[in-house]
Design a protein around this motif. Sequence first.
Motif, PDB file in Angstrom:
ATOM      1  N   ASP A 102      -4.134  11.021   7.637  1.00  0.00           N
ATOM      2  CA  ASP A 102      -4.055  10.655   9.198  1.00  0.00           C
ATOM      3  C   ASP A 102      -3.614   9.151   9.449  1.00  0.00           C
ATOM      4  N   GLN A 103      -4.122   8.198   8.294  1.00  0.00           N
ATOM      5  CA  GLN A 103      -3.887   6.713   8.561  1.00  0.00           C
ATOM      6  C   GLN A 103      -2.640   6.313   7.817  1.00  0.00           C
ATOM      7  N   LEU A 104      -1.994   7.378   7.048  1.00  0.00           N
ATOM      8  CA  LEU A 104      -0.648   7.032   6.656  1.00  0.00           C
ATOM      9  C   LEU A 104       0.453   7.727   7.461  1.00  0.00           C
ATOM     10  N   ARG A 105       0.861   6.587   8.257  1.00  0.00           N
ATOM     11  CA  ARG A 105       1.741   7.201   9.277  1.00  0.00           C
ATOM     12  C   ARG A 105       2.343   5.829   9.877  1.00  0.00           C
ATOM     13  N   GLY A 106       4.007   5.771   9.887  1.00  0.00           N
ATOM     14  CA  GLY A 106       4.495   4.676  10.598  1.00  0.00           C
ATOM     15  C   GLY A 106       5.868   4.491  10.405  1.00  0.00           C
ATOM     16  N   ARG A 122       6.357  10.235   9.322  1.00  0.00           N
ATOM     17  CA  ARG A 122       5.258  10.802   8.499  1.00  0.00           C
ATOM     18  C   ARG A 122       5.384  10.382   7.139  1.00  0.00           C
ATOM     19  N   ILE A 123       3.905  10.345   6.454  1.00  0.00           N
ATOM     20  CA  ILE A 123       4.309  10.084   5.054  1.00  0.00           C
ATOM     21  C   ILE A 123       3.522  11.203   4.251  1.00  0.00           C
ATOM     22  N   GLU A 124       4.020  11.687   2.962  1.00  0.00           N
ATOM     23  CA  GLU A 124       3.541  12.726   2.330  1.00  0.00           C
ATOM     24  C   GLU A 124       3.795  12.427   0.938  1.00  0.00           C
ATOM     25  N   LEU A 125       2.782  12.659  -0.005  1.00  0.00           N
ATOM     26  CA  LEU A 125       2.666  12.468  -1.486  1.00  0.00           C
ATOM     27  C   LEU A 125       2.716  13.904  -1.795  1.00  0.00           C
ATOM     28  N   PHE A 126       3.272  13.690  -3.219  1.00  0.00           N
ATOM     29  CA  PHE A 126       3.751  15.117  -3.794  1.00  0.00           C
ATOM     30  C   PHE A 126       3.591  14.826  -5.529  1.00  0.00           C
ATOM     31  N   SER A 127       3.363  15.897  -6.001  1.00  0.00           N
ATOM     32  CA  SER A 127       3.543  15.985  -7.531  1.00  0.00           C
ATOM     33  C   SER A 127       4.153  17.299  -7.842  1.00  0.00           C
ATOM     34  N   ARG A 128       4.968  17.019  -9.074  1.00  0.00           N
ATOM     35  CA  ARG A 128       5.469  18.421  -9.492  1.00  0.00           C
ATOM     36  C   ARG A 128       5.326  18.649 -10.728  1.00  0.00           C
ATOM     37  N   GLY A 129       5.150  19.746 -11.051  1.00  0.00           N
ATOM     38  CA  GLY A 129       4.776  20.181 -12.554  1.00  0.00           C
ATOM     39  C   GLY A 129       3.730  19.762 -13.302  1.00  0.00           C
TER      40      GLY A 129
END
Length: 488
Positions: A353-357, A463-470
């Motif tokens: 929620d706080q990661l937005r901007g 929006r901000i989104e974190l991701f990882s792969r593999g």
Amino acid sequence: PAYSEPHRPQFHFTPPENWMNDPNGLVYHEGEYHLFYQYNPYGEQWGHMSWGHAVSDDMLHWEHLPVALEEENGIMIFSGSAVVDRQNTSGLGTADNPPMVAVYTGHYTDEDNPRQDQRIAYSLDNGRSWTKYTANPVIDEAMENFRDPKVIWHTETERWIMVVALPTRHKVRFYSSPNLLDWKLESEFGPAGATGGVWECPDLFELPVDGREGESRWVLQVDLNPGSVAGGSGGQYFVGSFDGKTFSRDEHARERTNWVDYGKDFYAVQSFSNMPDNRRVWLAWMNNWQYAGVIPVKPWRGAMTVPRELGLAMTEQGPRLYQQPVPELQQIYKERHQMEDIQLTAGEDVRHDQLRGTAFRMKMTVRMEDAKQFGVRVRKGESEETVIGYDVAQEQLFVDRKKSGEVKVHESFADTVQAAPLETDNQYITLDILVDHSSVEVFANEGRRLITNRIFPRAASDRIELFSRGGTVHIDTLTFWPLKSVWN
Ligand code: FRU
């Protein structure tokens, strides 16, 4: 309110209206930072080149001033630098009131032939009014391509040094002078490094290695257009020594090109002269000549990067530049959110929620564990995103703006992903990311690798989104600061 148009940067410098390219005449004097810039007072395209002007006490909040140097008698004012002639060597001021001296390229057409020469102008009132020197030009070699003088005071030889480009010959020249008026050719450097385009806008300065004053090297920065690492315009640098006459590259530095930034939008960088506390700070035109004239912004065109503090760090390849956002940036932090120990599993997108901007700084210390890729999507909306990531197998940092918003700006705007070599340190990388209404600047591994890109997303894409792969990724710490506008 002012500065609220679509895509208007909130903490980067832009002129109120009209065309801007290179930063010029960056100089500190009496508590003020001066930023001059290549400016067309009459329109949104390149032309009638003059020096626009702004002042600041922190390199972030700028006050716009009237045009400092105007095109006159068909002579355009091309790029150049400024110095404070503290000892009044030029005699253009007095010992009590030393002149500020601007050194620029005069560009004109002589019987259908383009001509470029070096000229000066001076100010006795802190840059508020300027007088062009009556005996201009101070250097005339009857050349078509001879431009972008950067002048420094060389302490050991107690003389002024000018480094200036011979663009089509892929060379720079060094001239020396006791008084800024009479110049003597000392030497040339180049061709060297990358030569796929013209050489422009050189800079020259000395920096301590790993902060140790006794061990310093000289950095010669030279711009290249086109032919840079990300296509189109960009900058490279050489590390070596300079004795007041000749620049000699360090032997072990000869193999590959050192790029100052691996993004598409970092050109004509220039460092401030006369800066207090031995600081070396530079900023660049955040653009690329491939599409500078067609980026979707109005009524101004052109932006500068955030000012970056420079250092040299010893590496296996020899001393290498690093760049970090200036600490002054802390003054525009709105608030601070810190998170710790975020575990990312493959395939799961993490939002908070706080990661937005739309204007923020975000810093992360990341352990790659067994993941193949880690990344963060910023300025994300329903159908757009800019991806900043790290690929373990390729040992590459990347920024992908292919779906960042308005990308049909030009065929070369979103045809590739920008990538930079980056090694992990015991599985760790650090990312420091600055996002504004139309830009992304990534400083990886304490500023060892940089990617600077313009983007043109919708205002609602926050929006901000974190991701990882593999595999999994562990974020030790993540700090997020929404940033205030410097204009309101
Ligand atoms: C670099 C440059 C300089 C020149 C100026 C003209 O972007 O081409 O070489 O002085 O722009 O505006």
